[in-house]
Design an enzyme around this catalytic site. Sequence first.
Site, PDB file in Angstrom:
ATOM      1  N   ASP A 387      13.579   9.743  21.227  1.00  0.00           N
ATOM      2  CA  ASP A 387      13.927   8.379  21.881  1.00  0.00           C
ATOM      3  C   ASP A 387      13.089   7.149  21.261  1.00  0.00           C
ATOM      4  OD1 ASP A 387      14.912   7.428  24.466  1.00  0.00           O
ATOM      5  OD2 ASP A 387      12.871   6.554  24.209  1.00  0.00           O
ATOM      6  N   GLU A 416      17.263   8.337  17.704  1.00  0.00           N
ATOM      7  CA  GLU A 416      17.707   7.230  18.765  1.00  0.00           C
ATOM      8  C   GLU A 416      17.327   5.941  18.638  1.00  0.00           C
ATOM      9  OE1 GLU A 416      18.395   5.353  22.973  1.00  0.00           O
ATOM     10  OE2 GLU A 416      16.668   5.975  21.949  1.00  0.00           O
TER      11      GLU A 416
END
Lengths: 661, 661
Positions: A387, A416
Amino acid sequence: MSVTDRSQRESLASLAAHRMAIEAVSPEVDAGRFAAKAVVGWPFEVTADLFGDGHEVFGAAVLYRPAQASDWTEVLMQPLTNDRWRAELTVDEIGPYVYTILAWRDVWGSWRRDTAKKIAAGQDVSVEVEEGRLIVAAAIASDADTKPLQDLRRALKSGGASDVLMREETDALMSRVGPRANKTLYPHDLPLWVDRERAAFSAWYELFPRSTGSEGQHGTFRTVIDRLPYVRDLGFDVLYFPPIHPIGTTNRKGRNNTLRADPEDIGSPYAIGSPDGGNSDVHPDLGTLDDFDALVAAAAEHDLEIALDIALNASPDHPWITEHPDWFERRPDGTIKYAENPPKKYEDIVNFRYYLDDGKPNAPFWEAIRDMFVFWAGRGVLCFRVDNPHTKPFPFWEWIIAEVRSLFPGAIFLSEAFTRPKVMKRLAKVGFNQSYSYYTWRNTKAELTEYLTELTQEECRHYMRPNFFVNTPDINPVFLQTSGRPGFRTRAILAASLSGSWGLYSGFELCEAASLPGREEYLDSEKYQLRHRDFDAPGNIKDDIRLINRHRREQPALRDFTNLAFEVAHDERVLAYSRHDPATGNFILFHVLIDPHVGAEFSFEVPLWKFGLVDEASVEVQDLIHGNYFTWHGKHHHLALDPINRPYAIWRLIAPGSART
Amino acid sequence: MSVTDRSQRESLASLAAHRMAIEAVSPEVDAGRFAAKAVVGWPFEVTADLFGDGHEVFGAAVLYRPAQASDWTEVLMQPLTNDRWRAELTVDEIGPYVYTILAWRDVWGSWRRDTAKKIAAGQDVSVEVEEGRLIVAAAIASDADTKPLQDLRRALKSGGASDVLMREETDALMSRVGPRANKTLYPHDLPLWVDRERAAFSAWYELFPRSTGSEGQHGTFRTVIDRLPYVRDLGFDVLYFPPIHPIGTTNRKGRNNTLRADPEDIGSPYAIGSPDGGNSDVHPDLGTLDDFDALVAAAAEHDLEIALDIALNASPDHPWITEHPDWFERRPDGTIKYAENPPKKYEDIVNFRYYLDDGKPNAPFWEAIRDMFVFWAGRGVLCFRVDNPHTKPFPFWEWIIAEVRSLFPGAIFLSEAFTRPKVMKRLAKVGFNQSYSYYTWRNTKAELTEYLTELTQEECRHYMRPNFFVNTPDINPVFLQTSGRPGFRTRAILAASLSGSWGLYSGFELCEAASLPGREEYLDSEKYQLRHRDFDAPGNIKDDIRLINRHRREQPALRDFTNLAFEVAHDERVLAYSRHDPATGNFILFHVLIDPHVGAEFSFEVPLWKFGLVDEASVEVQDLIHGNYFTWHGKHHHLALDPINRPYAIWRLIAPGSART
């Protein structure tokens, strides 16, 4: 006079050892600072500009070896045009390799070319024949491949030396073992990282485990097991979960990202950490680590890998805040620093501290995160969706990934990062195997053509592999909010056929598109609450997903996405492109209607020239949607696509003389 | 658990020292293997991609120093767009330099940006103000620039800290001396070679000294002295001679390159060497070395430099053949190897031997050639046109040029290589200051646009400087064989205004074009016989040459050729382009008729936007052919060019508010 002192004389010898020019080696990522990426069993192409002075014939080879090995494997390079040379090699082990280039003056090749011209001009070549004998003698003196060379020597002794020397078989032998003069080694061993295939070719399905329970019930790892047949039936091979860890309660966000949660709100899984534990623990409502292990094992039985979401966020309740107070950024008043994007504050999340004040890394913290990855890898999880990696230091990721790989070379890291292009590329350079992309915001023919040309043709193709997610819990694309079902169908087909890896977040197959007003956020986002869905609801697009995932497995051309070529379709609303695998001859042609509202009748070109065929030739075709075979005669054809009945077409072109399957 | 051993822990610290990403540095020739080129007093631009993780404010500087110095000079870089940064520096000494880049996280900049947003949002910033105080304290602790910082500290103590910290002058000071966190140094010191201006900006006139005598007489260095005023009057600054050495008689070529010379034939000056001497001697018919010295001195008085042609060819009569028999390539029968391009043989020339059979350089020969360059440089010759350098090894030139420069940093080497593009570029990389080009074969608007775009926009602009010769004794361009006088005029104007350096070979100004049938060779080539010319013959183009050479000296925009920009003229037969010098505002616009046979009436655009003007604005213009001033109103204008009366136009655009001169 002489201005050369001893040190200069030595540098002359060193300089002179580079008589051949070796330039513009590709791949060579940032002058070899970063590794190019390859895949076990897939061809890996190396090209370079190679030339020397004068008009001699030159030779060259790519040398490669596992990074820890000492012996090189050699693959001869072939000249293309304009001093560009090429070799293709295949590596068969996961892990780090290095490669470099050796070039030389081909003494035999020059002699043979020039002597052939003199013979053709009727000149006396007796001295040239003697030169040829000497070249053979030099080869015999230096080469181990003695038998054919000894045969050649005997043949030369038995007379007709000129004829013997000019024979094709003599040339074939001498091209292989003839003397290499002025051997020049490229001065850098270039790094190459070799992945397992799934790093470059994968289909991801994302779901929230807590939403897999029966209606109104918090799901568990056990209820996820019940969903595995569904996910596998759709053709996916990676099942990916948002964070599964304990969730903090301090400043917990409520439904639809409201600032304060109601007591019954379950919180965002990205606010990691509570008295129940942190990044190496599981949320108690999902079950135990034993339950998790059972899920991983069950997934493997369904040919599914589990991917975890690694979010380096801490809730204010994270155990490390008390255990390691110096792992967090603090303000002059001693309070902990919340995440912020001034003037906005994110008070449910606090920041880790990656560097100390003296500029040195916060090593114990880096090691703890490394150990956390290793912990999950040890439980059978080798896919990590990371993330927001761009808000953490690049050297941190470079070190983490290298460390994890030293124990688990098959680990796959998906970046990401939705941020500036060079930052996204840097993350791929430091080691991420896959990268989220701008795909969700590339909708027109021009946008897709430009973006895919960059991804498949520019230098980034050597190190960055996009994973085309059609949606995520964070991205409810504006396009899909108004496209209706036709848009969901074509966006899935495009993602799965334009990129080696693609993915979707649960609900996409049901054409869910309700959003917060004017936002790309889903209404009633699963990030903050449970969602229960009827996966057999009418209007779903499961057939399209099954179809394209099946063809991805069955058609070799759909593996390496860098083989993409755009084809001609005379309509701005139709994207035409092909994928071609030279090794098998597999050739797939796509026509996809970009406009989800209005159909298109258009003419297109069959790329007959790619099969070496003239414009009037015929080619056998299989319709990969319906399975039937037929023949296209000539280059120009017409097709009608419409949003409801036929938003896309997929053709397999069968090269003349090839079998149907 | 821990997989980090001691060596990995060290590599973590080393890795972590590179928190900032520094990529795509330009110039960086072959990853720093070769030097970029700059000119004393000219701006030198360095750009790079610079970014870090997160959303902080960053800072960066170019550091540079003479290669032998230890102290860096720092020039702050400024952000452009898309993470690209730029700095411009100016070096003031000839010789080798190095440069690199330092980047950092700008602690003060981030603090100020975020605090300003919070203040604007009405948030309490008392803790932020304390953070600001601490940043100032850190600057005071580390920086020598104490006076303004002490003033700042006092101001902070006297209250209103928030206001004091947010003042513009505080920001200006702290931007300069504030703490630089996570300083990241680009790991390579990139080489830069700094030339005197003539290396990049010069006009060459070529003549055969032996043709400067009165009709029928062999010219001498003394008769060349009589030609100096003529050459200088035309505006040239380099006077260049084909080889001036003794010429061999064995296998001497006759007139028009016939295989056997008549007894009275004077031979090609490229067949160097006779009993009268070799490469460090002069042909006795030209005079003595004393005469040559007198010519060099006289040329200097006329602001002219002498350039010699260094051709590493030996006639079979070269003294080195007996003095150094091992400096020549031999065949198995012991005979010496003639130059050849099979099946053609060039029996008037023999080849030097650059490498020994063991792959090592033939060092004594390399040193002898180095000493030969040094010999001529010692006599005041600093310009060397090198004949066919691409048929000699690249490392040989790299070493020779470095050696000569170590004694004569102002030496200028012009590469006469007409060969494949990458080979020509390699020669520029290894050190040649100037390069012959494909200009003589680029005639159409499309060809010129494409070629000049490559030369001025692609990476080669950093190391390769073309010298646009309009003709040479070897090249009588096909275009000029049929163009008549208009073609000679426009080809001179184009060469002199598209390239930093240009040149012509005597006779061009008289529009000589007689050729061997179907060849690019001159009829009765001066390479094999004397030529006598009437330099005042009618139909000459001396006025055009004087004009463009004068403007080259007077208009600053005509110096650095990389400032070339193509402009809009709506006719395929008209090339429109501009040259702009930002430092002085000097802006020159050219319209040149490419077609020497038919005139053109066309519309063109005045690039008003480059002056920040709207399309309806006006700009003052000087006609640089006639000298008159006038005004162009608006962007669109018409012009007529015709081959006889006006084959080209040159305009100086005067930026609003600038003086006329």
